[in-house]
Design a protein around this motif. Sequence first.
Motif, PDB file in Angstrom:
ATOM      1  N   ALA A   1      58.695   0.141 103.904  1.00  0.00           N
ATOM      2  CA  ALA A   1      57.970   1.064 103.029  1.00  0.00           C
ATOM      3  C   ALA A   1      56.811   0.367 102.318  1.00  0.00           C
ATOM      4  CB  ALA A   1      58.934   1.658 102.006  1.00  0.00           C
ATOM      5  N   VAL A   2      57.081  -0.820 101.775  1.00  0.00           N
ATOM      6  CA  VAL A   2      56.033  -1.570 101.070  1.00  0.00           C
ATOM      7  C   VAL A   2      54.886  -1.901 102.017  1.00  0.00           C
ATOM      8  CG1 VAL A   2      55.507  -3.718  99.865  1.00  0.00           C
ATOM      9  CG2 VAL A   2      57.636  -2.513  99.373  1.00  0.00           C
ATOM     10  N   SER A   3      55.227  -2.369 103.229  1.00  0.00           N
ATOM     11  CA  SER A   3      54.202  -2.721 104.214  1.00  0.00           C
ATOM     12  C   SER A   3      53.354  -1.507 104.587  1.00  0.00           C
ATOM     13  CB  SER A   3      54.859  -3.295 105.478  1.00  0.00           C
ATOM     14  OG  SER A   3      55.696  -4.382 105.168  1.00  0.00           O
ATOM     15  N   GLY A   4      54.018  -0.378 104.870  1.00  0.00           N
ATOM     16  CA  GLY A   4      53.299   0.825 105.284  1.00  0.00           C
ATOM     17  C   GLY A   4      52.358   1.346 104.221  1.00  0.00           C
ATOM     18  N   GLY A   5      52.814   1.356 102.970  1.00  0.00           N
ATOM     19  CA  GLY A   5      51.974   1.871 101.899  1.00  0.00           C
ATOM     20  C   GLY A   5      50.706   1.073 101.701  1.00  0.00           C
ATOM     21  N   ILE A   6      50.824  -0.247 101.749  1.00  0.00           N
ATOM     22  CA  ILE A   6      49.662  -1.109 101.550  1.00  0.00           C
ATOM     23  C   ILE A   6      48.675  -0.951 102.707  1.00  0.00           C
ATOM     24  CG2 ILE A   6      48.895  -3.496 101.367  1.00  0.00           C
ATOM     25  CD1 ILE A   6      51.627  -4.056  99.979  1.00  0.00           C
ATOM     26  N   VAL A   7      49.192  -0.965 103.941  1.00  0.00           N
ATOM     27  CA  VAL A   7      48.338  -0.816 105.115  1.00  0.00           C
ATOM     28  C   VAL A   7      47.608   0.526 105.083  1.00  0.00           C
ATOM     29  CG1 VAL A   7      48.320  -0.550 107.625  1.00  0.00           C
ATOM     30  CG2 VAL A   7      49.665  -2.382 106.581  1.00  0.00           C
ATOM     31  N   ALA A   8      48.340   1.600 104.824  1.00  0.00           N
ATOM     32  CA  ALA A   8      47.737   2.940 104.837  1.00  0.00           C
ATOM     33  C   ALA A   8      46.705   3.104 103.727  1.00  0.00           C
ATOM     34  CB  ALA A   8      48.822   4.000 104.701  1.00  0.00           C
ATOM     35  N   GLY A   9      46.997   2.574 102.535  1.00  0.00           N
ATOM     36  CA  GLY A   9      46.036   2.675 101.446  1.00  0.00           C
ATOM     37  C   GLY A   9      44.719   2.012 101.797  1.00  0.00           C
ATOM     38  N   TYR A  10      44.801   0.827 102.404  1.00  0.00           N
ATOM     39  CA  TYR A  10      43.590   0.110 102.806  1.00  0.00           C
ATOM     40  C   TYR A  10      42.842   0.860 103.904  1.00  0.00           C
ATOM     41  CZ  TYR A  10      40.631  -3.548 104.789  1.00  0.00           C
ATOM     42  OH  TYR A  10      39.560  -4.260 105.256  1.00  0.00           O
ATOM     43  N   VAL A  11      43.583   1.314 104.915  1.00  0.00           N
ATOM     44  CA  VAL A  11      42.970   1.999 106.061  1.00  0.00           C
ATOM     45  C   VAL A  11      42.290   3.297 105.637  1.00  0.00           C
ATOM     46  CG1 VAL A  11      43.550   3.246 108.193  1.00  0.00           C
ATOM     47  CG2 VAL A  11      44.456   0.961 107.811  1.00  0.00           C
ATOM     48  N   SER A  12      42.830   3.954 104.597  1.00  0.00           N
ATOM     49  CA  SER A  12      42.273   5.249 104.169  1.00  0.00           C
ATOM     50  C   SER A  12      40.845   5.130 103.648  1.00  0.00           C
ATOM     51  CB  SER A  12      43.161   5.892 103.098  1.00  0.00           C
ATOM     52  OG  SER A  12      43.019   5.244 101.843  1.00  0.00           O
ATOM     53  N   GLN A  13      40.436   3.912 103.244  1.00  0.00           N
ATOM     54  CA  GLN A  13      39.051   3.718 102.810  1.00  0.00           C
ATOM     55  C   GLN A  13      38.078   3.954 103.958  1.00  0.00           C
ATOM     56  OE1 GLN A  13      39.390   3.640  99.161  1.00  0.00           O
ATOM     57  NE2 GLN A  13      37.532   2.472  99.557  1.00  0.00           N
ATOM     58  N   PHE A  14      38.538   3.775 105.206  1.00  0.00           N
ATOM     59  CA  PHE A  14      37.662   3.879 106.370  1.00  0.00           C
ATOM     60  C   PHE A  14      37.958   5.132 107.215  1.00  0.00           C
ATOM     61  CE2 PHE A  14      38.737  -0.520 105.326  1.00  0.00           C
ATOM     62  CZ  PHE A  14      37.489  -0.983 104.927  1.00  0.00           C
ATOM     63  N   LEU A  15      39.238   5.463 107.356  1.00  0.00           N
ATOM     64  CA  LEU A  15      39.600   6.644 108.146  1.00  0.00           C
ATOM     65  C   LEU A  15      39.509   7.936 107.340  1.00  0.00           C
ATOM     66  CD1 LEU A  15      42.741   5.532 110.236  1.00  0.00           C
ATOM     67  CD2 LEU A  15      40.343   5.629 110.944  1.00  0.00           C
ATOM     68  N   GLY A  16      39.486   7.823 106.023  1.00  0.00           N
ATOM     69  CA  GLY A  16      39.576   9.012 105.185  1.00  0.00           C
ATOM     70  C   GLY A  16      41.026   9.242 104.794  1.00  0.00           C
ATOM     71  N   ARG A  17      41.238  10.002 103.737  1.00  0.00           N
ATOM     72  CA  ARG A  17      42.595  10.192 103.211  1.00  0.00           C
ATOM     73  C   ARG A  17      43.450  11.046 104.150  1.00  0.00           C
ATOM     74  NH1 ARG A  17      40.898   6.089 100.184  1.00  0.00           N
ATOM     75  NH2 ARG A  17      39.600   6.705  98.424  1.00  0.00           N
ATOM     76  N   ARG A  18      42.913  12.167 104.620  1.00  0.00           N
ATOM     77  CA  ARG A  18      43.741  13.091 105.411  1.00  0.00           C
ATOM     78  C   ARG A  18      44.066  12.534 106.792  1.00  0.00           C
ATOM     79  NH1 ARG A  18      41.399  18.612 106.133  1.00  0.00           N
ATOM     80  NH2 ARG A  18      39.420  17.492 106.241  1.00  0.00           N
ATOM     81  N   ILE A  19      43.098  11.917 107.463  1.00  0.00           N
ATOM     82  CA  ILE A  19      43.369  11.356 108.789  1.00  0.00           C
ATOM     83  C   ILE A  19      44.458  10.290 108.690  1.00  0.00           C
ATOM     84  CG2 ILE A  19      42.417   9.917 110.625  1.00  0.00           C
ATOM     85  CD1 ILE A  19      39.826  11.405 110.415  1.00  0.00           C
ATOM     86  N   THR A  20      44.403   9.467 107.655  1.00  0.00           N
ATOM     87  CA  THR A  20      45.423   8.431 107.477  1.00  0.00           C
ATOM     88  C   THR A  20      46.800   9.048 107.283  1.00  0.00           C
ATOM     89  OG1 THR A  20      43.769   6.990 106.450  1.00  0.00           O
ATOM     90  CG2 THR A  20      46.073   6.412 106.123  1.00  0.00           C
ATOM     91  N   ILE A  21      46.883  10.098 106.467  1.00  0.00           N
ATOM     92  CA  ILE A  21      48.167  10.770 106.259  1.00  0.00           C
ATOM     93  C   ILE A  21      48.698  11.323 107.575  1.00  0.00           C
ATOM     94  CG2 ILE A  21      49.269  12.780 105.192  1.00  0.00           C
ATOM     95  CD1 ILE A  21      47.406  12.318 102.769  1.00  0.00           C
ATOM     96  N   VAL A  22      47.829  11.978 108.342  1.00  0.00           N
ATOM     97  CA  VAL A  22      48.243  12.560 109.628  1.00  0.00           C
ATOM     98  C   VAL A  22      48.788  11.481 110.560  1.00  0.00           C
ATOM     99  CG1 VAL A  22      47.375  13.627 111.747  1.00  0.00           C
ATOM    100  CG2 VAL A  22      46.739  14.581 109.530  1.00  0.00           C
ATOM    101  N   VAL A  23      48.102  10.359 110.646  1.00  0.00           N
ATOM    102  CA  VAL A  23      48.540   9.269 111.529  1.00  0.00           C
ATOM    103  C   VAL A  23      49.925   8.770 111.138  1.00  0.00           C
ATOM    104  CG1 VAL A  23      48.103   6.859 112.178  1.00  0.00           C
ATOM    105  CG2 VAL A  23      46.219   8.518 112.177  1.00  0.00           C
ATOM    106  N   PHE A  24      50.170   8.585 109.854  1.00  0.00           N
ATOM    107  CA  PHE A  24      51.437   8.008 109.413  1.00  0.00           C
ATOM    108  C   PHE A  24      52.590   9.013 109.446  1.00  0.00           C
ATOM    109  CE2 PHE A  24      48.766   4.531 108.319  1.00  0.00           C
ATOM    110  CZ  PHE A  24      49.592   3.419 108.254  1.00  0.00           C
ATOM    111  N   VAL A  25      52.312  10.284 109.247  1.00  0.00           N
ATOM    112  CA  VAL A  25      53.379  11.282 109.386  1.00  0.00           C
ATOM    113  C   VAL A  25      53.781  11.404 110.856  1.00  0.00           C
ATOM    114  CG1 VAL A  25      53.994  13.716 109.112  1.00  0.00           C
ATOM    115  CG2 VAL A  25      52.752  12.543 107.297  1.00  0.00           C
ATOM    116  N   CYS A  26      52.817  11.338 111.762  1.00  0.00           N
ATOM    117  CA  CYS A  26      53.132  11.325 113.199  1.00  0.00           C
ATOM    118  C   CYS A  26      53.976  10.097 113.546  1.00  0.00           C
ATOM    119  CB  CYS A  26      51.847  11.341 114.027  1.00  0.00           C
ATOM    120  SG  CYS A  26      50.976  12.921 114.010  1.00  0.00           S
ATOM    121  N   TRP A  27      53.682   8.981 112.902  1.00  0.00           N
ATOM    122  CA  TRP A  27      54.462   7.759 113.087  1.00  0.00           C
ATOM    123  C   TRP A  27      55.932   8.026 112.735  1.00  0.00           C
ATOM    124  CZ3 TRP A  27      52.701   2.629 114.248  1.00  0.00           C
ATOM    125  CH2 TRP A  27      53.659   1.633 114.073  1.00  0.00           C
TER     126      TRP A  27
END
Length: 501
Positions: free
Chosen positions: A300-326
């Motif tokens: 959980a800790v790893s995923g949250g940090i990675v997703a927060g960083y990635v959202s700066q470039f992918l956008g907030r919604r695309i990042t959420i979609v990717v991780f929920v599919c995960w």
Amino acid sequence: MTIFFAPLRLAPRPTEPQESVWKLLLEVTPIQWGFFFVGWLAWCCDAIDFFSVSLSVTALGEQFDRDTTKITQAITLTLLFRSVGAVLFGVFSDRFGRKWPLVFNLLLVAVLELGAGFCNTYQQFLAVRSLFGIGMGGIWGLAASTALENLPVGLRGIGSGFLQQGYAVGYLFAACISLKLVPAVHPGWRALFWTGAGISAFGAAVRAVLPESAVFQKAREAAEKHGFISEKEKTRIFLHETKEMLKKHWVLCIYAVLLMTGFNFLSHGSQDLFPTYLEKTKGFSAHDATIATIISNCGAVSGGIVAGYVSQFLGRRITIVVFVCWVAVFIPLWILPSTFGGLAAGGFWVQFGVQGAWGVIPIHLAELAPPAFRATFPGVAYQLGNMVSSASAQIEATGGDHLKTTLNGKSVPDYAKVQGIFIGCIAAFTLFITVIGPENHGSHFEKHRAAFDEGGGSDEAYIDEEGAAAAASAKETDLEAGDHENEKASEERISTEKQTA
């Protein structure tokens, strides 16, 4: 203007050269680090206190002579009352400041957590946990506004991921305390609650030492430049601005609650009964179930940090979609294995996805919120979603009473099947709500006026010209991106028409 059903697209390209994350981190001042740490710590305390019940379900059942379904009622009541605390403490924070409402909030949580450890009857325990929900309800909105509003815009994505994983770290701390301290001391499960109370009191002390949020103080000074206004008049203005905000943004409010309903079902459905699931359906010992819980929270800790960083470039919604599919992809690994290694791996990767998606939420809600209500709006939306999802543990416990499997010749609740179905349905709902919703990536909410300043509740109420210019630039970038998409669609349509002709 909030636009629903907006197409999913990458974050707008900055119009000016951007500093690297490492350079921005080096520029953060000690006071800004202090604000971020205390927000993270407050959220960590919330998790320790909340998951004290989840990790003690079996012991509490023996103490109060109740089955799992009855004990999980305490979890339900805590979640139900959290929305009350979100309203109270959120309003206090947006009206009076970030500092003292959070200090009082953490002290209240500490006192009630301490009291829970002294309960001797089931009724006493339910009553204390219900009141405890009010205290817990205020923490998230206050913690997020304290931590994020003082960070540079370029760090808010990764900051959001770190902040939200304070919850996973809190769960991790609670699991470690349950694993090592609880079995070693005479009070047993009570020691977990008392330790959580001490950590919350420490968080309150740290916040009391730090000054008021610099961003909130700037907004307060801007309001005072308009002339002396009494505290009574400020409250009247605040209530008026709140009413106007609700009239303008009521659709956004409903959307935020629906979004947080999906997210809270997703997290509570995969966390609250995880130790119980491993013990009763898979036959693990309490020790092994706790170790598996610790491993899953590392994911959980790893995923949250990675997703927060990635959202700066992918956008907030695309990042959420990717991780929920995960999450959906790893559900089979969550429920099918019978070995410790397989189930621990399933827990790690599912929580990597669940808390990865969650890592984007603090900044996503802060950017969507009417700027003058950054503590109230996200906090209330979060906790109303919590209230709707409050029966997650009871739903799963009841499902386990009806769906059975066999373990060592005995009939036991089939929590694997129950959680697989539950998490799958919630993941689909969360995806749908995320895709149809709006996004306000890179909002400069730190440049807005306060809600107790006349007209400060407006989305366009900036403190200075610099803030207005930044917002105008962001809107221009969004419009250019929209125009580009429209031109592309028009060219594709003309090409299709020529081919048809």
